[in-house]
Design an enzyme around this catalytic site. Structure first.
Site, PDB file in Angstrom:
ATOM      1  N   HIS A   1       1.658 -72.089  86.684  1.00 10.27           N
ATOM      2  CA  HIS A   1       0.726 -73.137  85.939  1.00 10.27           C
ATOM      3  C   HIS A   1      -0.671 -71.980  86.038  1.00 10.27           C
ATOM      4  O   HIS A   1      -1.263 -72.073  84.870  1.00 10.27           O
ATOM      5  CB  HIS A   1       0.226 -74.076  86.702  1.00 10.27           C
ATOM      6  CG  HIS A   1       1.426 -75.259  86.908  1.00 10.27           C
ATOM      7  ND1 HIS A   1       1.962 -75.440  88.167  1.00 10.27           N
ATOM      8  CD2 HIS A   1       1.970 -76.102  86.155  1.00 10.27           C
ATOM      9  CE1 HIS A   1       2.769 -76.333  87.715  1.00 10.27           C
ATOM     10  NE2 HIS A   1       2.915 -76.776  86.731  1.00 10.27           N
TER      11      HIS A   1
ATOM     12  N   GLN B   1      11.824 -79.153  76.410  1.00 10.19           N
ATOM     13  CA  GLN B   1      10.611 -80.008  76.344  1.00 10.19           C
ATOM     14  C   GLN B   1       9.666 -79.031  75.231  1.00 10.19           C
ATOM     15  O   GLN B   1       9.001 -79.960  74.215  1.00 10.19           O
ATOM     16  CB  GLN B   1       9.941 -80.115  77.462  1.00 10.19           C
ATOM     17  CG  GLN B   1       8.475 -80.563  77.558  1.00 10.19           C
ATOM     18  CD  GLN B   1       7.740 -80.468  78.833  1.00 10.19           C
ATOM     19  OE1 GLN B   1       8.129 -81.383  79.814  1.00 10.19           O
ATOM     20  NE2 GLN B   1       6.876 -79.441  79.280  1.00 10.19           N
TER      21      GLN B   1
ATOM     22  N   VAL C   1       7.595 -67.823  84.477  1.00 13.95           N
ATOM     23  CA  VAL C   1       7.232 -66.856  85.937  1.00 13.95           C
ATOM     24  C   VAL C   1       8.295 -67.187  86.743  1.00 13.95           C
ATOM     25  O   VAL C   1       8.537 -68.180  87.177  1.00 13.95           O
ATOM     26  CB  VAL C   1       5.680 -67.467  86.394  1.00 13.95           C
ATOM     27  CG1 VAL C   1       5.462 -66.517  87.632  1.00 13.95           C
ATOM     28  CG2 VAL C   1       4.859 -67.183  84.972  1.00 13.95           C
TER      29      VAL C   1
END
Length: 334
Positions: A36, A156, A179
């Site tokens: 994130h 998604q 990541v």
């Protein structure tokens, strides 16, 4: 840190835009990690000093099935605020369920269509309808110029891009590469559920994807080499065959014939071999699906496919379900 926090739509709408740069939004379900942070830093770079970065933190109940982990999904808002601030966010919108769905569960929802019924959608019926519904609401509430999503959730991302195109949302959708931990495991908020032994088994997901990628590279190199041998004419061809030897050239010709029609099958087979071995580990990996798909519609690619593809996997280790994928390129010897 608390200055970043916005809890209501009214607070969000009163948030002034800063400067002349774009407003960039990163949508999350919280429990933020380095993946994130990478999304937020990428958004910060795009926004620049004159733009604005808004992070949303909302655990969306519409995305969870009756037997999924909604209740135990980690909620770490204070840590999330700190990470978001350090990564460059200007605001964090963390509304309650009642704020997002003031009339209760929405009667009108966005349908993901046929693409939403494949892979993740087949395993988790209704998941993508719920995801698209909340993304649509958050796009309306945050009003971004650019929205950033991780490529780890490839299906998604593809569905959000299709919704934005089909429903004419005035926003750019930007994908950010997955990541990974140093050992290859894709970063996920659910990784914290894994015991040490379960994590060791879970590494098979990324190993399988890398095995498929390496098989594609090897087959593509074989095709290129065999075609290079076959290409010269006359004396050049004779010289080339003499250098390599007739036996090797013959073997290459046979192999290239098999490889040309089976690049996709070879990729799947290499990945599946790793996953089958993990299925015999302790604790075992329980495979949900392994698929090689066209990112445009998430249908399986055929033997003559050329262009970008996604090799995707989903599996359970213990009680934890994990997904992962990598992009591949078929054609021009990959």
């Amino acid at each position: 840190m608390t200055d970043l926090l916005l809890s209501t739509a009214d607070e969000l709408h009163r948030l002034p835009r800063t400067g002349t740069g774009p407003r960039c939004v990163v949508m999350t379900m919280g429990a933020l990690h380095e993946g994130h942070a990478t999304l937020i830093r990428t958004a910060r770079e795009r926004a620049g000093a004159e733009g604005q970065v808004v992070v949303t933190v909302f655990v969306n109940p519409l995305q969870f099935g009756p037997n999924e982990d909604l209740d135990r999904y980690p909620r770490t808002l204070q840590a999330d605020l700190l990470l978001a601030e350090e990564a460059g966010a200007d605001a964090v919108f963390a509304p309650s369920v009642d704020e997002v769905y003031p009339g209760g569960a929405p009667q009108v929802r966005v349908s993901a269509g046929p693409m939403g019924e494949r892979l993740e959608g087949a395993t988790r019926p209704g998941h993508f309808d719920g995801m698209l519904t909340v993304v649509a609401k958050l796009l309306h509430l945050t009003r971004p110029d650019v929205a950033f999503f991780g490529q780890k959730d490839a299906q998604q991302l593809a569905l959000i891009r299709r919704m934005v195109t089909d429903l004419n949302f005035p926003v750019e959708v930007a994908g950010v590469p997955t990541v990974r931990e140093p050992d290859g495991l894709a970063l996920s908020s659910r990784n914290r559920y894994l015991s040490q032994d379960e994590r060791r088994t879970a590494l098979a997901l990324s190993r399988a994807l890398f095995a498929g990628r390496d098989r594609l590279a090897a087959q593509a190199a074989l095709l290129a080499r065999a075609e290079a041998v076959a290409a010269p004419a006359g004396d050049e061809r004779a010289t080339g065959l003499a250098k390599l030897g007739e036996a090797r050239a013959s073997a290459d010709a046979h192999a290239v014939s098999a490889a040309a029609g089976g690049l996709a099958d070879g990729v799947r087979a290499a990945a599946r071999q790793v996953l089958e071995q993990a299925g015999r580990a302790q604790p075992p990996l329980e495979l949900d699906y392994l698929a090689l798909v066209d990112p445009a519609d998430f249908t399986d690619v055929g033997p003559d496919f050329a262009g970008p593809a996604v090799l995707a996997v989903a599996a359970k280790v213990g009680a934890t379900r994990l997904i992962d994928n990598i992009p591949l390129e078929f054609g021009a010897h990959s």
